[in-house]
Design an enzyme around this catalytic site. Structure first.
Site, short mmCIF file in Angstrom:
data_model
loop_
_atom_site.label_atom_id
_atom_site.label_comp_id
_atom_site.label_asym_id
_atom_site.label_seq_id
_atom_site.Cartn_x
_atom_site.Cartn_y
_atom_site.Cartn_z
N HIS A 256 45.74 26.70 44.85
CA HIS A 256 44.95 25.54 44.43
C HIS A 256 45.55 24.87 43.19
O HIS A 256 44.96 23.92 42.66
CB HIS A 256 43.50 25.96 44.11
CG HIS A 256 42.80 26.58 45.28
ND1 HIS A 256 42.68 25.96 46.50
CD2 HIS A 256 42.20 27.80 45.43
CE1 HIS A 256 42.03 26.76 47.35
NE2 HIS A 256 41.73 27.88 46.72
N ASP B 73 44.91 31.70 54.29
CA ASP B 73 43.76 31.96 53.42
C ASP B 73 42.59 31.09 53.93
O ASP B 73 42.81 30.03 54.52
CB ASP B 73 44.14 31.56 51.99
CG ASP B 73 43.06 31.88 50.98
OD1 ASP B 73 43.19 32.93 50.33
OD2 ASP B 73 42.11 31.08 50.83
N HIS C 220 40.69 29.24 52.43
CA HIS C 220 40.53 27.98 51.69
C HIS C 220 41.77 27.09 51.85
O HIS C 220 42.89 27.60 51.94
CB HIS C 220 40.30 28.27 50.20
CG HIS C 220 39.07 29.12 49.95
ND1 HIS C 220 39.11 30.49 49.93
CD2 HIS C 220 37.78 28.76 49.71
CE1 HIS C 220 37.89 30.96 49.70
NE2 HIS C 220 37.06 29.93 49.57
N ASP D 30 40.52 36.59 52.75
CA ASP D 30 39.12 36.16 52.66
C ASP D 30 38.57 35.61 53.97
O ASP D 30 37.46 35.09 54.02
CB ASP D 30 38.90 35.16 51.50
CG ASP D 30 39.94 34.07 51.44
OD1 ASP D 30 40.74 33.96 52.39
OD2 ASP D 30 39.96 33.32 50.45
ZN LIG Z 1 40.80 31.73 49.59
#
Ligand SMILES: [Zn+2]
Length: 353
Positions: A170, A207, A209, A286
């Site tokens: 991120h 992931d 996200h 995750d």
């Molecule tokens: Zn993540």
């Protein structure tokens, strides 16, 4: 005369045949050397005791298991009987590397505890003296970033590597979020480009996200192909940089069977389309059914299978691969990662205890 001609032809055919055999032997040797593991050699697994984050217990206020890294290393040491000395220890990343990607303003902003608190999603950090934050939190991420840089170099030499940290996807050049501080993968890629500016990289980001930091940094760079599979209702929902995803797979709540079907269908397509010289695999765990942040429903066995499939595709196509851990916030995350790396070592790398 005819006998001499025949002999000459025989010699020419023999020479050509031997040359072809030598070439085939060398190709085979190079291929097998790269993925072979010698018992006495180091393994291209990068780890440092400095990876864990210890903020006087404050780290426990965030769902992130800040001791995930040492737990994975200890699993491999105890259960796979790998001596700790066989891991590679990374250096703490320094300013000149960070400036390959980040702005000086951003790096300076991390000297402000309030900025760090925002990125770490830990409000209490805002009132903590910055020198403690530098030492207890940012240094750990600097080691993790150094681990990704070293891992990328090892992958190019050995055919594969795993950093037991990293994957801070991120983080952009001038901002960050989601507990990342330094854009480890873009820094590692830029470092490789210093010696090999044409190197083509495929980022496989699995992931839960969206990897908006990597997308914002690499933008339309034709040398980087990004496949991103993530839950579309999760943080960060960064629509502005979605256009930089070359192979976009937004998904919802999803079970193991459906998940693996997409992996088996789309990973070969992405490899075919990008023809990479290096794969960087952001192996966030995750997506696990009991993860508090991922909102997905993949089993432990599904994650282990996923990681195996990615390594198998890399090996079959003879493409070096670096795996970084990225997110994973369940109590069981470290154990799942440990078992998955054990499975890769035994079934793909053919590591023998
Ligand atoms: Zn993540």
């Amino acid at each position: 005369m005819r006998v001499i001609n025949y002999k000459r032809k025989l010699i020419i055919v023999g020479v050509i045949l031997s040359a072809v055999l030598v070439v085939i032997f060398n190709i085979f040797k190079e291929y097998s050397d790269k993925w072979e593991v010698n018992r006495n050699d180091k393994l291209p697994i990068v780890y440092s005791d400095n990876y864990d984050i210890t903020l006087f217990g404050m780290q426990k206020l965030h769902p992130f298991d800040s001791e995930k890294y040492s737990k994975v290393a200890n699993y491999l040491i105890k259960n796979v009987e790998i001596e700790k000395s066989r891991f590679y220890a990374p250096k703490k990343i320094n300013g000149s590397y960070l400036l390959l990607v980040h702005t000086q303003e951003y790096l300076d902003s991390l000297k402000n505890s309030r900025v760090v608190a925002q990125i770490a999603e830990l409000g209490l950090l805002a009132i903590m003296p910055n020198f403690i934050i530098q030492e207890r939190l940012l240094d750990s991420v600097r080691y993790g970033t150094g681990g990704t840089v070293l891992g990328a170099e090892l992958a190019m030499e050995e055919g594969w590597a795993i950093n037991l940290a990293g994957g801070y996807h991120h983080t952009k050049a001038d901002t960050s979020g989601g507990f990342g501080f330094y854009a480890d993968v873009p820094i590692a890629v830029n470092k490789l480009w210093q010696n090999n500016p044409k190197l083509k990289v495929l980022i496989i980001d699995l992931d839960a996200h969206q990897g908006n930091g990597n997308e914002a940094i690499f933008k339309d760079d034709p040398r980087v192909f990004i496949l991103d599979m993530y839950h579309e209702d999760n943080y960060p929902k960064d629509d502005k940089v979605k256009k930089y995803i070359d192979f976009d797979i937004p998904v919802g709540f999803m079970d193991t069977q459906g998940y693996l079907a997409i992996i088996n269908r789309d990973i070969p397509k992405a490899i075919e389309q990008s023809q990479p010289d290096l794969i960087i695999y952001n192996a966030g765990t995750d997506i696990y059914s009991r993860d508090p942040l991922g909102k997905m429903n993949v089993s432990k066995e599904g994650i282990i299978k996923r990681d195996e499939v990615i390594f198998r595709y890399a090996k079959e196509n003879n493409i070096p691969i670096l795996m970084v851990l990225s997110g994973g916030y369940a109590f069981e995350s470290a154990r799942i990662i440990g078992e998955s790396i054990e499975n890769i070592l035994i079934n793909i790398v053919k590591y023998e205890q």
